[in-house]
Design an enzyme around this catalytic site. Structure first.
Site, PDB file in Angstrom:
ATOM      1  CG  HIS A 103      -2.016   1.193  -2.503  1.00 37.79           C
ATOM      2  ND1 HIS A 103      -2.288   0.152  -1.412  1.00 37.79           N
ATOM      3  CD2 HIS A 103      -1.385   0.317  -2.850  1.00 37.79           C
ATOM      4  CE1 HIS A 103      -1.372  -0.695  -1.749  1.00 37.79           C
ATOM      5  NE2 HIS A 103      -0.873  -0.539  -2.645  1.00 37.79           N
TER       6      HIS A 103
ATOM      7  CE  LYS B  43      -5.141   8.569  10.902  1.00 41.06           C
ATOM      8  NZ  LYS B  43      -5.626   7.457   9.845  1.00 41.06           N
ATOM      9  NE  ARG B  44       4.588  10.512   6.572  1.00 48.24           N
ATOM     10  CZ  ARG B  44       5.844  10.287   5.791  1.00 48.24           C
ATOM     11  NH1 ARG B  44       6.129   8.865   5.770  1.00 48.24           N
ATOM     12  NH2 ARG B  44       6.021  10.958   4.554  1.00 48.24           N
TER      13      ARG B  44
ATOM     14  CE  LYS C  71      -2.910   9.392   6.026  1.00 46.00           C
ATOM     15  NZ  LYS C  71      -3.286   8.047   6.661  1.00 46.00           N
TER      16      LYS C  71
ATOM     17  CB  THR D 110      -4.127  -0.814   7.422  1.00 45.78           C
ATOM     18  OG1 THR D 110      -3.088   0.015   7.037  1.00 45.78           O
ATOM     19  CG2 THR D 110      -4.046  -1.598   6.140  1.00 45.78           C
TER      20      THR D 110
ATOM     21  CE  LYS E 184      -1.376  -1.657  11.530  1.00 46.94           C
ATOM     22  NZ  LYS E 184      -0.338   0.220  11.338  1.00 46.94           N
TER      23      LYS E 184
HETATM   24  C1  LIG Z   1      -0.617   0.733  10.284  1.00 51.10           C
HETATM   25  C2  LIG Z   1       0.824   1.970  10.274  1.00 51.10           C
HETATM   26  C3  LIG Z   1       0.034   2.903   9.332  1.00 51.10           C
HETATM   27  C4  LIG Z   1      -1.105   3.379   8.543  1.00 51.10           C
HETATM   28  O1  LIG Z   1      -1.823   4.117   9.007  1.00 51.10           O
HETATM   29  P1  LIG Z   1      -2.611   4.953   8.419  1.00 51.10           P
HETATM   30  O2  LIG Z   1      -3.975   4.906   9.722  1.00 51.10           O
HETATM   31  O3  LIG Z   1      -3.748   3.227   7.655  1.00 51.10           O
HETATM   32  O4  LIG Z   1      -2.547   5.679   7.454  1.00 51.10           O
HETATM   33  C5  LIG Z   1       0.934   4.257   9.376  1.00 51.10           C
HETATM   34  N1  LIG Z   1       2.885   3.666   9.732  1.00 51.10           N
HETATM   35  C6  LIG Z   1       2.720   2.860  10.553  1.00 51.10           C
HETATM   36  C7  LIG Z   1       4.431   3.046  11.439  1.00 51.10           C
HETATM   37  C8  LIG Z   1       1.225   2.111  10.572  1.00 51.10           C
HETATM   38  O5  LIG Z   1       2.693   1.125  11.863  1.00 51.10           O
END
Ligand SMILES: *Cc1c(COP(=O)(O)O)cnc(C)c1O
Length: 825
Positions: free
Chosen positions: A368, A559-560, A565, A667, A671
């Site tokens: 990853h 996101k984190r 990022k 991911t 979404k």
């Molecule tokens: C989908 C999801 C992530 C991943 O988000 P990225 O933008 O791909 O880093 C992280 N935390 C939660 C709660 C998510 O639903």
């Protein structure tokens, strides 16, 4: 008793209509909660409905397991230290096909499904993308009928709760089990013993051969706790088996009898700490002994469980790879490779070559990360203490491998050093990724770009030796949770136009393409988005006391929090808009709400300071009337799955702005696109594939690609030069430093400026600033052309078919696992 051999008992476990559900809710109030259903409250209704649904799940689970067993199926063991499941009430009701009936049953008690679910705690047993991927994959395995199990740890405390105080992140424990978990089955009667520490011993076997055993170990018990994962309206239910640590003996009887009662209990307390808490660090390894113990604990229990099932078949061990495949989600469970070797060699007396052949056909590894510094390593001395026998096996794997490298590349000492599992330096380290590559038949990246990058960078030497071993499977998300369930308005609109098949065949969304220019459809599409904004406004007010404007452009980065990022790039854009508005309140045409959310690892100083910067800029912007008519900034605390379900459907603009070549897949990006957001993003991870599917003209792609990043780094990148050549950038940076957002404090954000200048701007924020700000001006222009925006929005959803986790799981099944979806019975 007569019913034992038929499915009759299963059939009478309860009907699916409103009456049956209502009856069951009342019965569970009495039998499980010990209270009067006439005096129910929100929480008891949530619990009683959860038990009601669990009854239906367990019935289908028994049937599913019987059918897999009868068909002699090969099973997938998906090993992951993290599962980010979120809430289960709505998604289980949806998959059982009782969402309407459950809503009606609850209505009899004066409660809605949404209210009942507000009483449920998120299962936050993961940090972010990696854990959420694991949960989406289980959903898809169940929906497709792929025989498999998820295996992990039942942490008593999941990812910490984030509160924001004075603009700063504060961490609080996530006591998610405080009021119990109605979804799980604890199986006290099916525990395994897990060994730790001790030493390796040589002895002579009866047949005269020299053997090894692992002795004088400490022991803990692993108790399985099962959460049932239903497929979508297909009657399948698979198992997520999470291990909880238990003391091997409640009391150390020797101590107990000698009168040292308290000390006899200390053992028990120590064992239980193993499954106490999830490590809250996204991708950086902490090197803590307890974390290594957690990894081995869950791997050992899982492999024992796998061998228990395999032994029931009474087959030769060489048949194992035809009956089971173990997918390693990152290297966290990679100790499974020497563990299976140990079991085959020490316990079943197979020879090395036979055992290695079996291992090499059983394991597959998903990588990853692109960044070499994020690859997991363990100090050799620590691992030798915790797992002495495994270290000795790893040395033998390495010895044989080094021989192989030597004969393939004679005299290439550098190559030997690079490829050794044991990094030979002052404090020798065990390189888990090398171990995972050697012990697996396939290694995959998680997007097309990532799959190529790992071949060129981190695994280059291994590609030369094992060219066929490397591949990629682009990640995916479950369309059940991430569209059908979280965005009911849009889902109904889509179903009305193209029928319901998209829920299990997301490629069907392509049928929306011809509607992209339809004015009436666009109007309905817009209204769905507006509806979801209203829902989010209400949620933010109720949950956090934050007031959001409704009909603005929703520009979202959740996101984190991590330097790669580049939340800093986004906030630099916000400051630039602030400067423009201060100069001329009419200079910005579009009213934009910037929403941020995300947790920072508790030990990640700079990420926490970035949160502080976002909140500080927000405080100034939001309270300045010359600015706040066109720009507002909201940081929503405690980002998690259930919050993402409210934010993503309301989003217009999805921020996916990592430095090209650093985000393996993402991911979150999928979404948002699925829910009709337009992406502003770099050519990184799966953004590239989203662009290929949705069309470049329906996104805002900007900045350097991964190759340009490499070239730029190679040629010497100078952030100061860039900052002084761009007036708007210089101005924004100036305001970060001069105390404008920190009540005059010039020190507070200096570390962020240092990261951009003194430390050389590792993630090249400044290099992409101009392109980013310019493309955001394009965003404004497109937003003002509402028809054009809505067209692109529809085409983003229409182009999201590829990003279903069903597609991802079928890719794994066909190209890696060698398993097929099962016909029922
Ligand atoms: C989908 C999801 C992530 C991943 O988000 P990225 O933008 O791909 O880093 C992280 N935390 C939660 C709660 C998510 O639903």
């Amino acid at each position: 008793m007569a019913k034992m051999d038929s499915n009759e008992l299963l059939e009478e476990m309860g009907g699916m209509d409103v009456e049956a559900l209502t009856h069951s809710i009342c019965r569970h109030h009495l039998s499980n909660l010990g209270r009067d259903y006439g005096r129910s409250d929100l929480f008891s209704l949530y619990q009683a409905l959860a038990y009601t649904l669990r009854d239906r799940l367990v019935r289908n689970w028994v049937k599913t397991q019987r059918s897999y067993y009868n068909q002699n199926a090969k099973s997938v063991y998906y090993l992951s230290l993290e599962f980010l499941a979120g809430k289960s009430l709505s998604s289980n009701a949806l998959c059982l096909g009782v969402e309407k009936a459950a809503e009606e049953a609850l209505a009899k008690f004066g409660v809605t499904m949404e209210e009942a679910e507000s009483a449920e705690a998120d299962a936050g047993l993961g940090n972010g993308g990696l854990g959420r991927l694991a949960s989406c994959f289980l959903d898809s395995m169940a929906t497709l009928g792929i025989p498999g199990y998820g295996y992990g740890i039942r942490y008593e405390y999941g990812i910490f709760k984030q509160a924001i105080e004075n603009g700063e992140q504060v961490e609080l424990p996530d006591d998610w089990l405080h009021f119990g978990n109605p979804w799980e089955f604890c199986r006290r009667g099916f525990m395994f013993t897990v060994h730790l520490y001790g030493r390796e011993e040589k002895y002579t076997h009866d047949d005269g051969s020299e053997k090894h055993r692992w002795t004088d170990t400490a022991k803990v018990m692993a108790m399985p706790v099962d959460m049932l994962i239903p497929g979508y309206k297909n009657g399948n239910v698979i198992n997520m088996r999470l291990w909880e640590a238990q003391p091997a003996r409640r009391f150390n009887l020797d101590l107990f009898n000698s009168g040292d009662y308290i000390r006899s209990m200390e053992d028990a307390v120590r064992s239980e700490t193993i499954s106490k808490v999830l490590y809250p660090s996204d991708r950086l390894t902490e090197g803590r002994e307890l974390r290594l113990v957690q990894q081995y604990f869950f791997v050992s229990a899982t492999i024992q469980d796998m061998m228990r099932r395999f032994k029931k078949l009474k087959l030769d061990f060489s048949e194992l790879p035809n009956r089971a495949v173990v997918q390693l989600n990152e290297t966290h469970p990679a100790i499974a490779i020497p563990e299976l070797m140990r079991i085959l060699i020490d316990e079943h007396m197979l020879n090395w070559d036979e055992s290695w052949r079996i291992c090499r056909r059983t394991f597959a590894y998903t990588n990853h990360t692109v960044m070499p510094e994020a690859l997991e390593t363990w100090p050799l001395d620590m691992m030798s203490k915790v797992l002495p026998r495994h270290v000795s096996i790893i040395f033998e794997i390495n010895r044989r491998f080094m021989e192989e490298v030597k004969s393939r590349f004679p005299g290439d000492e550098d190559r030997l050093k690079r490829m050794s599992i044991i990094e030979d330096c002052e404090h020798p380290q065990v390189r888990m990724a090398w171990l995972a590559v050697l012990g697996s038949f396939t290694v995959n990246g998680v997007s097309a770009l990532h799959g190529e990058l790992i071949k060129k960078n981190i695994f280059q030497d291994f590609v030369e030796m094992f060219p066929g071993r490397f591949t990629s499977v682009t990640n995916g998300i479950t369309p059940r949770r991430w569209l059908k369930q979280c965005n009911p308005g849009l889902s109904d609109l889509i179903t009305e136009k193209i029928g319901p098949e998209w829920v299990t065949d997301l490629s069907k969304l392509k049928k929306l393409e011809p509607l992209a220019d339809d004015a009436e459809f666009q109007n309905s599409w817009y209204n769905c988005k507006l509806q979801e904004k209203k829902r989010l406004v209400e949620y933010a007010r109720k949950e956090y006391g934050i007031y959001l404007p409704t009909d603005w452009l929703y520009d979202v980065q959740v996101k984190r929090i991590h330097e790669y990022k580049r939340q800093v790039l986004n906030i630099l854009h916000a400051i630039t808009l602030y400067c423009r508005l201060k100069n001329d309140p009419n200079s910005v045409a579009v009213a934009r709400l910037k929403i941020f959310g995300g947790k920072a690892a508790p030990g990640y100083f700079l990420a926490k300071r970035i949160i502080r910067l976002i909140n500080s800029v927000g405080a100034v912007v939001n309270s300045d009337p010359t600015v706040n008519h066109k720009l507002r900034i909201a940081f929503l605390p405690n980002y998690r799955v259930s919050q993402a379900e409210r934010i993503i459907p309301a989003t217009d603009l999805s921020e996916q702005i990592s430095l090209a070549g650093t985000e393996a897949s993402g991911t979150g990006n999928m979404k948002f696109a699925l829910n009709g957001a337009l992406t502003v993003g770099t050519l990184d991870g799966a953004n590239i594939e989203i662009m290929e599917e949705a069309g470049r003209e329906n996104m805002f792609i900007f900045g350097m690609d991964a190759e340009e990043v490499e070239r730029r780094k190679y040629n010497g990148y100078n952030p100061s030069e860039i900052a002084s050549a761009d007036k708007e950038l210089a101005e924004a940076l100036h305001y970060i430093g001069d105390g404008t957002f920190s009540e005059g404090d010039r020190e507070l954000f200096q570390p962020i400026l240092d990261s951009l200048f003194a430390n050389g701007d590792q993630y090249m924020v400044l290099a992409d600033y101009r392109a980013y700000v310019d493309v955001q001006d394009e965003v404004d222009k497109r937003w003002l052309d509402r028809k054009s925006w809505l067209r692109s929005s529809i085409l983003n959803t229409a182009g999201s078919g590829k990003f279903s986790s069903d597609r991802a799981i079928l890719d794994y099944a066909n190209s890696i696992w060698g398993v097929r979806p099962m016909g029922k019975e």
